[in-house]
Scaffold this motif. Structure first.
Motif, PDB file in Angstrom:
ATOM      1  N   SER A  95      12.906  54.466  62.936  1.00  0.00           N
ATOM      2  CA  SER A  95      13.640  53.437  62.211  1.00  0.00           C
ATOM      3  C   SER A  95      14.360  53.989  60.982  1.00  0.00           C
ATOM      4  N   ARG A  96      14.190  55.263  60.699  1.00  0.00           N
ATOM      5  CA  ARG A  96      14.695  55.849  59.465  1.00  0.00           C
ATOM      6  C   ARG A  96      15.743  56.913  59.736  1.00  0.00           C
ATOM      7  N   TYR A 121      17.027  54.504  56.514  1.00  0.00           N
ATOM      8  CA  TYR A 121      17.443  53.113  56.486  1.00  0.00           C
ATOM      9  C   TYR A 121      18.891  52.997  56.973  1.00  0.00           C
ATOM     10  N   GLY A 122      19.101  52.034  57.871  1.00  0.00           N
ATOM     11  CA  GLY A 122      20.435  51.816  58.428  1.00  0.00           C
ATOM     12  C   GLY A 122      20.726  52.624  59.676  1.00  0.00           C
ATOM     13  N   GLN A 123      19.790  53.492  60.082  1.00  0.00           N
ATOM     14  CA  GLN A 123      19.986  54.329  61.269  1.00  0.00           C
ATOM     15  C   GLN A 123      18.822  54.181  62.249  1.00  0.00           C
ATOM     16  N   SER A 124      18.362  52.959  62.402  1.00  0.00           N
ATOM     17  CA  SER A 124      17.236  52.698  63.291  1.00  0.00           C
ATOM     18  C   SER A 124      17.642  52.823  64.756  1.00  0.00           C
TER      19      SER A 124
END
Length: 184
Positions: free
Chosen positions: A95-96, A98-101
Motif C-alpha cells: 500500500s506504500r 502513500y498514493g501508490q497502493s
C-alpha cells in the motif's frame, strides 16, 4: 469469455498451513476462466516507512504481481483475534508509499480456516476494515468462517465432500463478484 487472474494472499507461512490448503482447494472449484497464483509474502522485510523511497526487491515483486491481477483472494487464519502479522506486513508494504497502493480498486474476497469454532470471524472483520480503507471492493456475502475438522480436505487435497457444496457456492459467488467488479 474473459480470463481472470486472481492473486492469492495466504495469511500463514506455516508449511502445513490449513489456509494454504484451503486456497488450493478453492482454486480447484473455480470456473475454468479463472487462474489463481499464490503470492509470496514470507520474504518481505518488516515494513519501515523509511524504506518507501527504496523498496526491497521482494516488495517490488509483490506490488507487480498484485498489479497484474484482476482481483485478490485473501485466505487467512486468525491469530489472537486478528489477522497474522505477516499478512498485515504484506498489506502495508503493497500500500506504500502513500498514493501508490497496489491494492486500490482490486476486487477482493476474504475467507479463512481455523481449528476454533468461530473459524476466522474476527480476523476477517479486521481484514475487511483494512481493505475498505485501501479502496478494495470486498465481497460481503456469503461469509465463510471455516472450522478445520476431519474431512475438510480429502486425500487429494481437494475440499472434502461434507464442505464441497457450501464452498462451491462461495467460490461461485466470488467469481460472479469478480466478473462484476474487475477492470479487465
Amino acid at each position: 469469455m474473459s480470463q481472470f487472474k486472481i492473486a492469492v494472499v495466504v495469511g500463514s507461512i506455516r508449511k502445513e498451513s490449513f489456509n494454504a490448503r484451503l486456497a488450493e482447494g478453492l482454486s480447484r472449484l473455480a470456473p475454468s476462466n479463472f487462474t489463481f497464483s499464490k503470492l509470496r509474502i514470507d520474504d518481505l522485510p518488516l515494513y519501515n516507512q523509511d524504506d518507501d523511497g527504496n523498496q526491497a526487491e521482494a516488495v517490488k515483486r509483490l506490488k507487480s504481481e498484485i498489479a497484474a491481477a484482476d482481483a485478490v483472494l485473501f485466505v487467512t487464519p486468525e491469530y489472537n483475534r486478528s489477522m497474522p502479522g505477516v499478512l498485515k506486513n504484506a498489506i502495508d508494504h503493497a500500500s506504500r508509499p502513500y498514493g501508490q497502493s497496489a491494492w486500490a480498486g482490486k476486487p477482493a474476497g476474504v475467507i479463512g480456516a481455523s481449528i476454533g469454532s468461530i473459524g476466522t470471524a474476527l480476523s476477517q472483520q479486521h481484514l475487511r476494515n483494512v481493505l475498505a480503507y485501501l479502496d478494495m471492493p470486498t465481497m460481503g456475502q456469503p461469509e465463510a468462517f471455516i472450522q478445520v475438522k476431519d474431512g475438510l480436505f480429502d486425500d487429494n487435497g481437494d475440499i472434502g465432500a461434507g464442505s464441497r457444496e457450501f464452498l462451491q457456492k462461495w467460490v461461485n459467488a466470488f467469481a460472479a463478484f469478480v466478473e462484476r467488479h474487475a477492470k479487465v
